[in-house]
Design a protein around this motif. Structure first.
Motif, PDB file in Angstrom:
ATOM      1  N   ALA A 103       0.849  -1.192   0.000  1.00  0.00           N
ATOM      2  CA  ALA A 103       0.000   0.000   0.000  1.00  0.00           C
ATOM      3  C   ALA A 103       0.885   1.242   0.000  1.00  0.00           C
ATOM      4  O   ALA A 103       2.067   1.194   0.354  1.00  0.00           O
ATOM      5  CB  ALA A 103      -0.924   0.000   1.226  1.00  0.00           C
ATOM      6  N   ALA A 104       0.301   2.363  -0.412  1.00  0.00           N
ATOM      7  CA  ALA A 104       1.021   3.638  -0.367  1.00  0.00           C
ATOM      8  C   ALA A 104       1.503   3.904   1.050  1.00  0.00           C
ATOM      9  O   ALA A 104       0.786   3.681   2.026  1.00  0.00           O
ATOM     10  CB  ALA A 104       0.118   4.766  -0.847  1.00  0.00           C
ATOM     11  N   GLY A 105       2.746   4.347   1.158  1.00  0.00           N
ATOM     12  CA  GLY A 105       3.346   4.617   2.451  1.00  0.00           C
ATOM     13  C   GLY A 105       4.202   3.485   2.987  1.00  0.00           C
ATOM     14  O   GLY A 105       4.981   3.678   3.924  1.00  0.00           O
ATOM     15  N   ASP A 106       4.074   2.290   2.419  1.00  0.00           N
ATOM     16  CA  ASP A 106       4.884   1.157   2.871  1.00  0.00           C
ATOM     17  C   ASP A 106       6.363   1.389   2.557  1.00  0.00           C
ATOM     18  O   ASP A 106       6.718   2.051   1.576  1.00  0.00           O
ATOM     19  CB  ASP A 106       4.438  -0.140   2.179  1.00  0.00           C
ATOM     20  N   ARG A 107       7.201   0.797   3.386  1.00  0.00           N
ATOM     21  CA  ARG A 107       8.637   0.828   3.164  1.00  0.00           C
ATOM     22  C   ARG A 107       9.079  -0.511   2.570  1.00  0.00           C
ATOM     23  O   ARG A 107       8.663  -1.583   3.015  1.00  0.00           O
ATOM     24  CB  ARG A 107       9.389   1.075   4.470  1.00  0.00           C
ATOM     25  N   LEU A 108       9.928  -0.434   1.526  1.00  0.00           N
ATOM     26  CA  LEU A 108      10.468  -1.614   0.882  1.00  0.00           C
ATOM     27  C   LEU A 108      11.981  -1.618   1.059  1.00  0.00           C
ATOM     28  O   LEU A 108      12.632  -0.580   0.903  1.00  0.00           O
ATOM     29  CB  LEU A 108      10.125  -1.631  -0.608  1.00  0.00           C
ATOM     30  N   VAL A 109      12.524  -2.775   1.384  1.00  0.00           N
ATOM     31  CA  VAL A 109      13.959  -2.907   1.615  1.00  0.00           C
ATOM     32  C   VAL A 109      14.498  -3.990   0.684  1.00  0.00           C
ATOM     33  O   VAL A 109      14.016  -5.122   0.697  1.00  0.00           O
ATOM     34  CB  VAL A 109      14.272  -3.263   3.086  1.00  0.00           C
ATOM     35  N   PHE A 110      15.500  -3.633  -0.124  1.00  0.00           N
ATOM     36  CA  PHE A 110      16.079  -4.559  -1.088  1.00  0.00           C
ATOM     37  C   PHE A 110      17.559  -4.790  -0.762  1.00  0.00           C
ATOM     38  O   PHE A 110      18.259  -3.871  -0.337  1.00  0.00           O
ATOM     39  CB  PHE A 110      15.972  -4.004  -2.505  1.00  0.00           C
ATOM     40  N   GLY A 111      18.017  -6.008  -0.972  1.00  0.00           N
ATOM     41  CA  GLY A 111      19.428  -6.302  -0.812  1.00  0.00           C
ATOM     42  C   GLY A 111      19.911  -6.314   0.617  1.00  0.00           C
ATOM     43  O   GLY A 111      21.067  -5.967   0.879  1.00  0.00           O
ATOM     44  N   GLU A 112      19.045  -6.682   1.540  1.00  0.00           N
ATOM     45  CA  GLU A 112      19.457  -6.736   2.942  1.00  0.00           C
ATOM     46  C   GLU A 112      20.615  -7.706   3.104  1.00  0.00           C
ATOM     47  O   GLU A 112      20.598  -8.817   2.589  1.00  0.00           O
ATOM     48  CB  GLU A 112      18.290  -7.173   3.822  1.00  0.00           C
ATOM     49  N   GLY A 113      21.631  -7.253   3.834  1.00  0.00           N
ATOM     50  CA  GLY A 113      22.791  -8.097   4.050  1.00  0.00           C
ATOM     51  C   GLY A 113      23.768  -8.070   2.896  1.00  0.00           C
ATOM     52  O   GLY A 113      24.804  -8.720   2.920  1.00  0.00           O
ATOM     53  N   GLY A 114      23.444  -7.284   1.849  1.00  0.00           N
ATOM     54  CA  GLY A 114      24.316  -7.194   0.687  1.00  0.00           C
ATOM     55  C   GLY A 114      25.138  -5.929   0.693  1.00  0.00           C
ATOM     56  O   GLY A 114      25.310  -5.273   1.717  1.00  0.00           O
ATOM     57  N   ASN A 115      25.645  -5.592  -0.499  1.00  0.00           N
ATOM     58  CA  ASN A 115      26.504  -4.421  -0.618  1.00  0.00           C
ATOM     59  C   ASN A 115      25.876  -3.380  -1.527  1.00  0.00           C
ATOM     60  O   ASN A 115      26.508  -2.871  -2.443  1.00  0.00           O
ATOM     61  CB  ASN A 115      27.878  -4.820  -1.154  1.00  0.00           C
ATOM     62  N   ALA A 116      24.595  -3.068  -1.292  1.00  0.00           N
ATOM     63  CA  ALA A 116      23.910  -2.100  -2.138  1.00  0.00           C
ATOM     64  C   ALA A 116      24.627  -0.754  -2.112  1.00  0.00           C
ATOM     65  O   ALA A 116      24.759  -0.084  -3.122  1.00  0.00           O
ATOM     66  CB  ALA A 116      22.468  -1.941  -1.689  1.00  0.00           C
ATOM     67  N   CYS A 117      25.056  -0.338  -0.964  1.00  0.00           N
ATOM     68  CA  CYS A 117      25.754   0.938  -0.837  1.00  0.00           C
ATOM     69  C   CYS A 117      26.452   0.950   0.508  1.00  0.00           C
ATOM     70  O   CYS A 117      26.320   0.020   1.304  1.00  0.00           O
ATOM     71  CB  CYS A 117      24.775   2.105  -0.962  1.00  0.00           C
ATOM     72  N   THR A 125      10.220   4.070  -0.514  1.00  0.00           N
ATOM     73  CA  THR A 125       8.857   4.248  -0.015  1.00  0.00           C
ATOM     74  C   THR A 125       7.895   4.140  -1.190  1.00  0.00           C
ATOM     75  O   THR A 125       8.165   4.664  -2.275  1.00  0.00           O
ATOM     76  CB  THR A 125       8.692   5.628   0.648  1.00  0.00           C
ATOM     77  N   VAL A 126       6.789   3.444  -0.993  1.00  0.00           N
ATOM     78  CA  VAL A 126       5.744   3.377  -2.011  1.00  0.00           C
ATOM     79  C   VAL A 126       4.977   4.690  -1.976  1.00  0.00           C
ATOM     80  O   VAL A 126       4.183   4.941  -1.065  1.00  0.00           O
ATOM     81  CB  VAL A 126       4.799   2.186  -1.771  1.00  0.00           C
ATOM     82  N   ALA A 127       5.232   5.561  -2.955  1.00  0.00           N
ATOM     83  CA  ALA A 127       4.598   6.873  -2.979  1.00  0.00           C
ATOM     84  C   ALA A 127       3.185   6.816  -3.533  1.00  0.00           C
ATOM     85  O   ALA A 127       2.300   7.557  -3.081  1.00  0.00           O
ATOM     86  CB  ALA A 127       5.433   7.851  -3.804  1.00  0.00           C
ATOM     87  N   GLU A 128       2.963   5.947  -4.528  1.00  0.00           N
ATOM     88  CA  GLU A 128       1.640   5.803  -5.142  1.00  0.00           C
ATOM     89  C   GLU A 128       1.414   4.346  -5.485  1.00  0.00           C
ATOM     90  O   GLU A 128       2.339   3.647  -5.900  1.00  0.00           O
ATOM     91  CB  GLU A 128       1.521   6.619  -6.434  1.00  0.00           C
ATOM     92  N   LYS A 129       0.202   3.876  -5.324  1.00  0.00           N
ATOM     93  CA  LYS A 129      -0.198   2.537  -5.758  1.00  0.00           C
ATOM     94  C   LYS A 129      -1.114   2.701  -6.955  1.00  0.00           C
ATOM     95  O   LYS A 129      -2.088   3.462  -6.912  1.00  0.00           O
ATOM     96  CB  LYS A 129      -0.937   1.837  -4.610  1.00  0.00           C
ATOM     97  N   ARG A 130      -0.812   1.999  -8.035  1.00  0.00           N
ATOM     98  CA  ARG A 130      -1.574   2.131  -9.272  1.00  0.00           C
ATOM     99  C   ARG A 130      -2.195   0.791  -9.656  1.00  0.00           C
ATOM    100  O   ARG A 130      -2.082  -0.200  -8.948  1.00  0.00           O
ATOM    101  CB  ARG A 130      -0.675   2.673 -10.381  1.00  0.00           C
ATOM    102  N   GLU A 131      -2.834   0.759 -10.822  1.00  0.00           N
ATOM    103  CA  GLU A 131      -3.509  -0.461 -11.271  1.00  0.00           C
ATOM    104  C   GLU A 131      -2.502  -1.503 -11.742  1.00  0.00           C
ATOM    105  O   GLU A 131      -1.380  -1.181 -12.121  1.00  0.00           O
ATOM    106  CB  GLU A 131      -4.481  -0.129 -12.410  1.00  0.00           C
ATOM    107  N   GLY A 132      -2.933  -2.757 -11.721  1.00  0.00           N
ATOM    108  CA  GLY A 132      -2.149  -3.838 -12.288  1.00  0.00           C
ATOM    109  C   GLY A 132      -0.848  -4.118 -11.576  1.00  0.00           C
ATOM    110  O   GLY A 132       0.109  -4.613 -12.193  1.00  0.00           O
ATOM    111  N   GLY A 133      -0.763  -3.808 -10.294  1.00  0.00           N
ATOM    112  CA  GLY A 133       0.459  -4.062  -9.545  1.00  0.00           C
ATOM    113  C   GLY A 133       1.531  -3.024  -9.735  1.00  0.00           C
ATOM    114  O   GLY A 133       2.653  -3.184  -9.238  1.00  0.00           O
TER     115      GLY A 133
END
Length: 358
Positions: A103-117, A125-133
């Motif tokens: 949903a809008a406002g959710d936080r998403l975390v990618f690459g946990e435990g990796g070397n993203a930065c 952050t999910v700023a907007e939720k649209r149709e079709g995923g």
């Protein structure tokens, strides 16, 4: 038009899971008013005339598939995001799976435990939720730093018909990239261009064929199925592109001299047709296009199209049907299936000449 008019049966064994080696060893089916001819990609120089223009899409595929978690309070859910169009220095439009869990406002975390930065994981952050995923993601990082983080944690977004049968591996980082890729931003490769090698470019130059480069950042929307029953009800996702003044001038000069313009791939064709004036002339152009080409479309620029073999009921099979005629393309695909041509992104190619207007 009814979508089922563009259906055909394709045996699963015709779907290529790896490209030809070397790249220009792929087969090439020539489709024109005289019928069908079985050739090879290496024959391309002799199938063209001196002064003809080949138009290539020089977009570069990024590892745009991100795997991580949705975090909402103490609750965590596995999530996958496929970036498909950049919307700003710190934001991307993406398709989320499973989209219903976000949903809008959710936080998403990618690459946990990796070397993203240097700061650790890549977060958005999910700023907007649209149709079709679809959703608009705003990342905590921006600009080149964000690009580096995506490159560190992302995966090559193989087409679904390949990903369903094998996992992405190190070979795909090279195989799913044209040898002339330059402008980063694509989620999918302009696959007709995968057949070209430095040796083939040398032979084209010796033949006097002019090579011109434009940029269209192919989005993940290219893989979305057409769920509507009628083409009028299908919505294309926009993709960003650019035609330079130099490319426009070269194409205009060829057309004025009566030479042919041949798009390498449907992406180059869609970009040229989006940028062209009514009389087919081009000028420097940049922007987003969601052009949807179906039979009845009047082509303004392109005379020939080199393209791979496409999915049944897909927008790309509709495009080639508009270009060369639906019945002719259905017959060509029947021949290709019977003759053992390899289909889809890593498959063989076809060279289509535009059908005369009805």
């Amino acid at each position: 038009m009814r979508v089922d008019l563009f259906d055909f049966a394709l045996p699963a064994e015709r779907i290529a899971l790896r490209p030809a080696e070397p790249r220009d060893a792929a087969r090439l089916l020539v489709v024109d008013g005289d019928g069908l001819a079985d050739r090879g990609v290496r024959d391309l120089p002799e199938l063209l005339e001196p002064g003809d223009v080949l138009v290539f899409n020089d977009t570069r595929v990024i590892p745009a598939q991100l795997v991580g978690t949705r975090q909402r309070g103490d609750a965590r859910v596995a999530i996958e995001a496929t970036l498909h169009m950049r919307a700003g220095e710190d934001r991307w439009l993406a398709f989320l799976k499973p989209g219903r869990r976000v949903a809008a406002g959710d936080r998403l975390v990618f690459g946990e435990g990796g070397n993203a930065c240097l700061l650790g994981a890549l977060e958005a952050t999910v700023a907007e939720k649209r149709e079709g995923g679809e959703a608009l993601l705003v990342f905590d990082l921006s600009g080149p730093v964000l690009d580096e983080a995506i490159a560190a944690v992302g995966h090559v977004p193989l087409p679904p018909y390949i990903a369903a049968r094998r996992a992405e591996d190190a070979r795909d980082r090279d195989d799913y990239q044209t040898v002339y890729a330059r402008e980063e931003g694509a989620v999918a490769a302009p696959t007709a261009g995968l057949h070209f090698t430095p040796a083939l470019f040398e032979r084209l130059a010796a033949r006097g064929v002019v090579c011109v480069f434009v940029t269209l950042h192919v989005g993940a929307g290219t893989f979305l199925p057409v769920k509507a029953d009628d083409t009028a009800d299908h919505r294309m996702h926009a993709e960003r592109g650019q035609v330079s003044a130099e490319a426009a001038a070269a194409i205009n000069a060829a057309r004025a001299a009566g030479r042919r313009v041949v798009s390498v791939g449907t992406t180059s064709l869609r970009l040229l047709e989006s940028a062209a004036a009514e009389d087919g002339t081009l000028a420097a152009w940049s922007g987003a296009t969601d052009i949807f080409i179906v039979p009845g479309y009047r082509f303004r620029v392109v005379d020939g199209l080199m393209t791979n073999f496409h999915l049944p009921r897909s927008t790309l099979f509709m495009l080639v049907s508009a270009f060369s005629g639906r019945e002719r393309m259905l017959a060509a695909y029947r021949h290709a299936i019977a003759a053992g041509y390899r289909f889809y992104s890593y498959g063989d190619a076809s060279l289509l000449w535009r059908a005369a207007p009805a």
